[in-house]
Scaffold this motif. Structure first.
Motif, PDB file in Angstrom:
ATOM      1  N   TRP A  89      42.252  46.765  46.461  1.00  0.00           N
ATOM      2  CA  TRP A  89      41.788  45.380  46.558  1.00  0.00           C
ATOM      3  C   TRP A  89      41.565  45.096  48.036  1.00  0.00           C
ATOM      4  O   TRP A  89      42.374  45.491  48.874  1.00  0.00           O
ATOM      5  CB  TRP A  89      42.822  44.416  45.988  1.00  0.00           C
ATOM      6  N   PHE A  90      40.471  44.418  48.339  1.00  0.00           N
ATOM      7  CA  PHE A  90      40.083  44.231  49.741  1.00  0.00           C
ATOM      8  C   PHE A  90      39.599  42.804  49.963  1.00  0.00           C
ATOM      9  O   PHE A  90      38.768  42.292  49.203  1.00  0.00           O
ATOM     10  CB  PHE A  90      38.967  45.224  50.092  1.00  0.00           C
ATOM     11  N   ALA A  91      40.107  42.151  50.991  1.00  0.00           N
ATOM     12  CA  ALA A  91      39.681  40.782  51.324  1.00  0.00           C
ATOM     13  C   ALA A  91      39.066  40.758  52.720  1.00  0.00           C
ATOM     14  O   ALA A  91      39.634  41.312  53.666  1.00  0.00           O
ATOM     15  CB  ALA A  91      40.866  39.827  51.268  1.00  0.00           C
ATOM     16  N   TYR A  92      37.922  40.122  52.792  1.00  0.00           N
ATOM     17  CA  TYR A  92      37.187  39.973  54.055  1.00  0.00           C
ATOM     18  C   TYR A  92      37.021  38.487  54.334  1.00  0.00           C
ATOM     19  O   TYR A  92      36.583  37.732  53.464  1.00  0.00           O
ATOM     20  CB  TYR A  92      35.818  40.641  53.926  1.00  0.00           C
ATOM     21  N   LEU A  93      37.415  38.046  55.529  1.00  0.00           N
ATOM     22  CA  LEU A  93      37.227  36.648  55.922  1.00  0.00           C
ATOM     23  C   LEU A  93      36.701  36.596  57.344  1.00  0.00           C
ATOM     24  O   LEU A  93      37.116  37.402  58.194  1.00  0.00           O
ATOM     25  CB  LEU A  93      38.537  35.867  55.828  1.00  0.00           C
ATOM     26  N   ASP A  94      35.801  35.669  57.604  1.00  0.00           N
ATOM     27  CA  ASP A  94      35.342  35.515  58.987  1.00  0.00           C
ATOM     28  C   ASP A  94      35.256  34.041  59.365  1.00  0.00           C
ATOM     29  O   ASP A  94      34.995  33.170  58.525  1.00  0.00           O
ATOM     30  CB  ASP A  94      34.006  36.226  59.224  1.00  0.00           C
ATOM     31  N   LEU A  95      35.521  33.790  60.634  1.00  0.00           N
ATOM     32  CA  LEU A  95      35.481  32.434  61.160  1.00  0.00           C
ATOM     33  C   LEU A  95      34.030  32.051  61.409  1.00  0.00           C
ATOM     34  O   LEU A  95      33.277  32.810  62.024  1.00  0.00           O
ATOM     35  CB  LEU A  95      36.271  32.344  62.466  1.00  0.00           C
ATOM     36  N   LEU A  96      33.639  30.883  60.968  1.00  0.00           N
ATOM     37  CA  LEU A  96      32.270  30.429  61.173  1.00  0.00           C
ATOM     38  C   LEU A  96      32.155  29.662  62.478  1.00  0.00           C
ATOM     39  O   LEU A  96      33.064  28.927  62.873  1.00  0.00           O
ATOM     40  CB  LEU A  96      31.840  29.539  60.011  1.00  0.00           C
ATOM     41  N   GLY A  97      31.035  29.845  63.149  1.00  0.00           N
ATOM     42  CA  GLY A  97      30.812  29.139  64.399  1.00  0.00           C
ATOM     43  C   GLY A  97      31.590  29.695  65.575  1.00  0.00           C
ATOM     44  O   GLY A  97      31.619  29.081  66.648  1.00  0.00           O
TER      45      GLY A  97
END
Length: 225
Positions: A15-23
Motif C-alpha cells: 500500500w502506498f500513499a503519495y501527498l504533495d503540498l500545493l503552492g
C-alpha cells in the motif's frame, strides 16, 4: 561510481500513499526562507505525528523530499491498509487544519524501495502520483487499484469517510469515470465542519488562479454533507 544492487525482496506488493503540498513552489519563490521553513517544519511534524502509531505497531515507512511526502507498507495485508489509510488521512487532515493545502492518493501495487539510497520505483508510485496530481482540488483520493483490492473485503461505497467523485471538473483528464475520495465528513464539532472552515479561509488567502481548486473541494463537501 554509484553502486545500485538489485535486491528482489524489496520489490513487493504494498500500500502506498503519495501527498504533495500545493503552492509550495510559489511560497519558496515569493517568501523569505524564514517564512518557508516553519511551514515545512509543520508538515514534517504532522507526518511524524500521523505515522507514530503505525511505526510502532505495523512498520509504516515514510520519506519526504521538497514538497512530496510518501508513506508505504511492507506488505499488502488488510491490516497494513488500515494503518496506512489512517496515517495518510490523518496527515492530510492535520495539514488542512493548519491551513496548509495538500492533495494526495493511496494506491496498491508493486513498489521497489531502498530508502537509504533514495530509490522508489514501481507501479504503485506511478499510479498514486498520477491520480494525486490529476485532480483539480484540495483532496485525498483512493486509486482504482485500491477499489479493486478491497471490493471483496469492505467495498469503498460502504466506508464511512469516502464518497464517490465523478465531477469532470475535479477529475480533469484522469482516465476514469469516478474515484472514491475522502469526504471531510468526520470533522464536525457542534454542527460546524472545521475542515470546511479551514478550506474557506485558505481560499480567501489564495491567488485567483488557485481558487477553482477550493471551489471544487467545497462543492464536493457540500454535496456529501
Amino acid at each position: 561510481m554509484f553502486d545500485l544492487d538489485y535486491q528482489p525482496l524489496r520489490y513487493r506488493t504494498r500500500w502506498f500513499a503519495y501527498l504533495d503540498l500545493l503552492g509550495f513552489t510559489n511560497l519558496v519563490n515569493s517568501k523569505a526562507i524564514e517564512e518557508v521553513i516553519p511551514v515545512y517544519s509543520e508538515a514534517l511534524s504532522r507526518m511524524r505525528s500521523a505515522c507514530k502509531l503505525g511505526i510502532k505497531e505495523s512498520g509504516l515507512l515514510s520519506y519526504w523530499f521538497s514538497d512530496t511526502f510518501i508513506i508505504y507498507t511492507g506488505s499488502d495485508s488488510l491490516e497494513d491498509f488500515a494503518h496506512l489509510e489512517s496515517a495518510a488521512r490523518n496527515f492530510f487532515q492535520l495539514l488542512i487544519t493548519k491551513n496548509i493545502p495538500v492533495r494526495g492518493c493511496i494506491s496498491h501495487g508493486k513498489l521497489y524501495s531502498q530508502a537509504k539510497k533514495n530509490i522508489f520505483i514501481g507501479p504503485a508510485l506511478i499510479e498514486a502520483h498520477t491520480y494525486g496530481e490529476a485532480l483539480d482540488w484540495i483532496g485525498f483520493c483512493l486509486a482504482p487499484s485500491v477499489e479493486e483490492k478491497l471490493k471483496s473485503d469492505l467495498p469503498l461505497d460502504q466506508r464511512y469517510c469516502y464518497r464517490q467523485v465523478s465531477d469532470r471538473a475535479i477529475l480533469r483528464k484522469a482516465p476514469v469515470d469516478y474515484l472514491y475520495a475522502y469526504a471531510f465528513n468526520n470533522g464536525s464539532v457542534n454542527g460546524k465542519n472545521h475542515f470546511r472552515t479551514a478550506l474557506t479561509k485558505m481560499k480567501q488567502d489564495s491567488p485567483v488562479s488557485a481558487q477553482i481548486k477550493y471551489e471544487n473541494t467545497l462543492g464536493f463537501i457540500d454535496k456529501h454533507a
